[in-house]
Design a protein around this motif. Structure first.
Motif, PDB file in Angstrom:
ATOM      1  N   VAL A  88      -0.910  -0.353  -3.340  1.00  0.00           N
ATOM      2  CA  VAL A  88      -1.069  -1.194  -4.536  1.00  0.00           C
ATOM      3  C   VAL A  88       0.272  -1.842  -4.904  1.00  0.00           C
ATOM      4  CG1 VAL A  88      -1.608  -1.185  -7.022  1.00  0.00           C
ATOM      5  CG2 VAL A  88      -3.104   0.016  -5.416  1.00  0.00           C
ATOM      6  N   ASP A  89       1.354  -1.075  -4.809  1.00  0.00           N
ATOM      7  CA  ASP A  89       2.696  -1.639  -5.084  1.00  0.00           C
ATOM      8  C   ASP A  89       2.978  -2.821  -4.165  1.00  0.00           C
ATOM      9  OD1 ASP A  89       3.167   0.185  -7.066  1.00  0.00           O
ATOM     10  OD2 ASP A  89       4.549   1.452  -5.910  1.00  0.00           O
ATOM     11  N   ARG A  90       2.675  -2.650  -2.870  1.00  0.00           N
ATOM     12  CA  ARG A  90       2.929  -3.706  -1.884  1.00  0.00           C
ATOM     13  C   ARG A  90       2.078  -4.949  -2.171  1.00  0.00           C
ATOM     14  NH1 ARG A  90       5.249  -2.785   2.886  1.00  0.00           N
ATOM     15  NH2 ARG A  90       6.371  -1.363   1.514  1.00  0.00           N
ATOM     16  N   LEU A  91       0.824  -4.728  -2.526  1.00  0.00           N
ATOM     17  CA  LEU A  91      -0.054  -5.865  -2.855  1.00  0.00           C
ATOM     18  C   LEU A  91       0.492  -6.613  -4.072  1.00  0.00           C
ATOM     19  CD1 LEU A  91      -3.519  -4.119  -2.315  1.00  0.00           C
ATOM     20  CD2 LEU A  91      -2.610  -5.983  -0.922  1.00  0.00           C
ATOM     21  N   HIS A  92       0.924  -5.861  -5.074  1.00  0.00           N
ATOM     22  CA  HIS A  92       1.502  -6.481  -6.273  1.00  0.00           C
ATOM     23  C   HIS A  92       2.771  -7.270  -5.932  1.00  0.00           C
ATOM     24  CE1 HIS A  92      -0.642  -3.607  -9.310  1.00  0.00           C
ATOM     25  NE2 HIS A  92      -1.340  -4.702  -9.090  1.00  0.00           N
ATOM     26  N   GLN A  93       3.600  -6.698  -5.053  1.00  0.00           N
ATOM     27  CA  GLN A  93       4.831  -7.397  -4.638  1.00  0.00           C
ATOM     28  C   GLN A  93       4.506  -8.746  -3.999  1.00  0.00           C
ATOM     29  OE1 GLN A  93       6.846  -4.665  -1.992  1.00  0.00           O
ATOM     30  NE2 GLN A  93       7.239  -3.203  -3.652  1.00  0.00           N
ATOM     31  N   ARG A  94       3.370  -8.799  -3.338  1.00  0.00           N
ATOM     32  CA  ARG A  94       2.957 -10.044  -2.660  1.00  0.00           C
ATOM     33  C   ARG A  94       2.129 -10.950  -3.585  1.00  0.00           C
ATOM     34  NH1 ARG A  94       4.075  -9.801   2.637  1.00  0.00           N
ATOM     35  NH2 ARG A  94       4.334  -7.754   3.614  1.00  0.00           N
ATOM     36  N   ASN A  95       2.105 -10.595  -4.862  1.00  0.00           N
ATOM     37  CA  ASN A  95       1.333 -11.363  -5.855  1.00  0.00           C
ATOM     38  C   ASN A  95      -0.161 -11.431  -5.544  1.00  0.00           C
ATOM     39  OD1 ASN A  95       3.461 -11.991  -7.615  1.00  0.00           O
ATOM     40  ND2 ASN A  95       4.161 -13.592  -6.206  1.00  0.00           N
ATOM     41  N   ILE A  96      -0.665 -10.380  -4.907  1.00  0.00           N
ATOM     42  CA  ILE A  96      -2.105 -10.261  -4.673  1.00  0.00           C
ATOM     43  C   ILE A  96      -2.671  -9.469  -5.851  1.00  0.00           C
ATOM     44  CG2 ILE A  96      -3.880  -9.282  -3.158  1.00  0.00           C
ATOM     45  CD1 ILE A  96      -1.775  -9.632  -0.844  1.00  0.00           C
ATOM     46  N   LYS A  97      -3.693 -10.020  -6.474  1.00  0.00           N
ATOM     47  CA  LYS A  97      -4.297  -9.343  -7.639  1.00  0.00           C
ATOM     48  C   LYS A  97      -5.108  -8.138  -7.162  1.00  0.00           C
ATOM     49  CE  LYS A  97      -3.246 -12.526 -10.856  1.00  0.00           C
ATOM     50  NZ  LYS A  97      -2.011 -13.020 -10.248  1.00  0.00           N
ATOM     51  N   VAL A  98      -4.993  -7.037  -7.894  1.00  0.00           N
ATOM     52  CA  VAL A  98      -5.718  -5.810  -7.545  1.00  0.00           C
ATOM     53  C   VAL A  98      -6.688  -5.457  -8.675  1.00  0.00           C
ATOM     54  CG1 VAL A  98      -5.497  -3.344  -6.999  1.00  0.00           C
ATOM     55  CG2 VAL A  98      -3.781  -4.970  -6.150  1.00  0.00           C
ATOM     56  N   PHE A  99      -7.941  -5.181  -8.287  1.00  0.00           N
ATOM     57  CA  PHE A  99      -8.977  -4.814  -9.253  1.00  0.00           C
ATOM     58  C   PHE A  99      -9.609  -3.488  -8.846  1.00  0.00           C
ATOM     59  CE2 PHE A  99      -8.572  -9.380  -9.347  1.00  0.00           C
ATOM     60  CZ  PHE A  99      -8.689  -9.705 -10.686  1.00  0.00           C
ATOM     61  N   LEU A 100     -10.039  -2.711  -9.846  1.00  0.00           N
ATOM     62  CA  LEU A 100     -10.806  -1.493  -9.599  1.00  0.00           C
ATOM     63  C   LEU A 100     -12.242  -1.757 -10.058  1.00  0.00           C
ATOM     64  CD1 LEU A 100      -8.340   1.275 -10.894  1.00  0.00           C
ATOM     65  CD2 LEU A 100      -8.606   0.422  -8.553  1.00  0.00           C
ATOM     66  N   ILE A 101     -13.182  -1.617  -9.127  1.00  0.00           N
ATOM     67  CA  ILE A 101     -14.604  -1.836  -9.461  1.00  0.00           C
ATOM     68  C   ILE A 101     -15.338  -0.549  -9.142  1.00  0.00           C
ATOM     69  CG2 ILE A 101     -16.626  -3.292  -9.135  1.00  0.00           C
ATOM     70  CD1 ILE A 101     -14.866  -5.466  -8.003  1.00  0.00           C
TER      71      ILE A 101
END
Length: 226
Positions: A95-108
Motif C-alpha cells: 500500500v505504501d508503494r502504491l501511494h508513492q506512485r500516486n495510485i489510489k487505494v480503496f478497501l471494498i
C-alpha cells in the motif's frame, strides 16, 4: 478474460487498486472472529464457507449470520480492542508503494465498516476510500440489523462500487484484488482481477484467475518492473 501478462501490465499502470479485506488485507474473516467472540463461531463459520463458495446469495448469508450473532455495540468495540485485525504480511509495504506512485487505494469489503476503518487507519488509507457494511444498533447498544442500502450488502456489490469509482474519479484502469467469489465477480467493471491465496485458497477463484498470487511480495516485485 485477460491473460496473466495483460493482468500484470494493467496492475502496473492502474490508476486505482481495490482490495478485499477479510482473508486478503487481514488474515481472518471479520464476521467469523465476531461470531467466535460472541460464542457462536461454529454455526457462522459454516455459513461463511457457503457464502464465499458462492452457493447462497451474499445478502442472505449476511442476514442469517448476523441474526445468529446479534452482537451489541459493546461487543464489537471490545473485539477490536482485545483482538485487533491481523494485517497480512506485505500489505503495508504494498500500500505504501502504491501511494508513492500516486495510485489510489480503496478497501471494498462485505465485512463491517467499524472493523475495516480500523484497518484503513493502520494502512494510511483515507476513510472515504472505505466501502463496507454498516451495523445498526438501538440506543441501548443492542443489535438492530445492518444497513441494507449499502452496495456491499448485495451480491455484485463490489462491482457496483467499482463502477461508481470509475464514474466519480474518471478512472480508466481499476484492478480488484481478493480471495473470494464476490471479488472475482467485480471484474468487469474492474479492468483486471488478481486472485489472492496468501491466507486461504478457494479453488473456484484460483481456477478462474488469470493471475493468482500467494503473497503481496509478488505484487511488489511486479511494481518494481516499471
Amino acid at each position: 478474460m485477460t491473460t496473466e501478462s495483460q493482468t500484470k501490465e494493467l496492475f502496473r499502470r492502474a490508476e486505482a487498486v481495490c482490495f478485499d479485506v477479510d482473508s486478503t488485507v487481514i488474515k481472518e474473516e471479520g464476521i467469523d472472529e465476531l461470531a467466535k467472540f460472541c460464542g457462536v463461531g461454529d454455526a457462522v463459520t459454516e455459513m461463511t464457507r457457503k457464502a464465499m463458495g458462492g452457493s447462497m446469495t451474499f445478502k442472505t448469508a449476511l442476514t442469517e449470520r448476523l441474526s445468529i450473532i446479534r452482537c451489541s455495540r459493546e461487543q464489537v468495540n471490545k473485539l477490536i480492542t482485545d483482538h485487533p485485525p491481523q494485517l497480512t504480511p506485505g500489505i503495508r509495504e504494498l500500500v505504501d508503494r502504491l501511494h508513492q506512485r500516486n495510485i489510489k487505494v480503496f478497501l471494498i469489503s462485505g465485512g463491517f465498516r467499524c472493523i475495516v476503518e480500523h484497518v484503513a487507519t493502520q494502512l494510511n488509507i483515507p476513510l472515504h476510500h472505505v466501502y463496507a457494511n454498516r451495523l445498526k444498533f438501538y440506543f441501548n447498544g443492542e443489535y438492530a440489523g445492518f444497513d441494507e442500502s449499502q452496495p456491499t450488502a448485495e451480491s455484485g456489490g463490489k462491482g457496483k462500487v467499482i463502477s461508481m469509482l470509475k464514474e466519480q474519479y474518471g478512472f480508466k484502469t481499476v484492478v480488484m484484488i481478493g480471495d473470494g467469489a464476490t471479488d472475482l465477480e467485480a471484474c468487469p467493471p474492474a479492468s483486471a482481477f488478481i486472485g489472492f491465496g496468501g491466507n486461504v485458497t478457494r479453488p473456484q477463484v484460483k481456477d478462474r484467475s488469470s493471475w493468482y498470487v500467494t503473497s503481496f511480495g509478488e505484487l511488489l516485485k511486479e511494481l518494481e518492473k516499471i
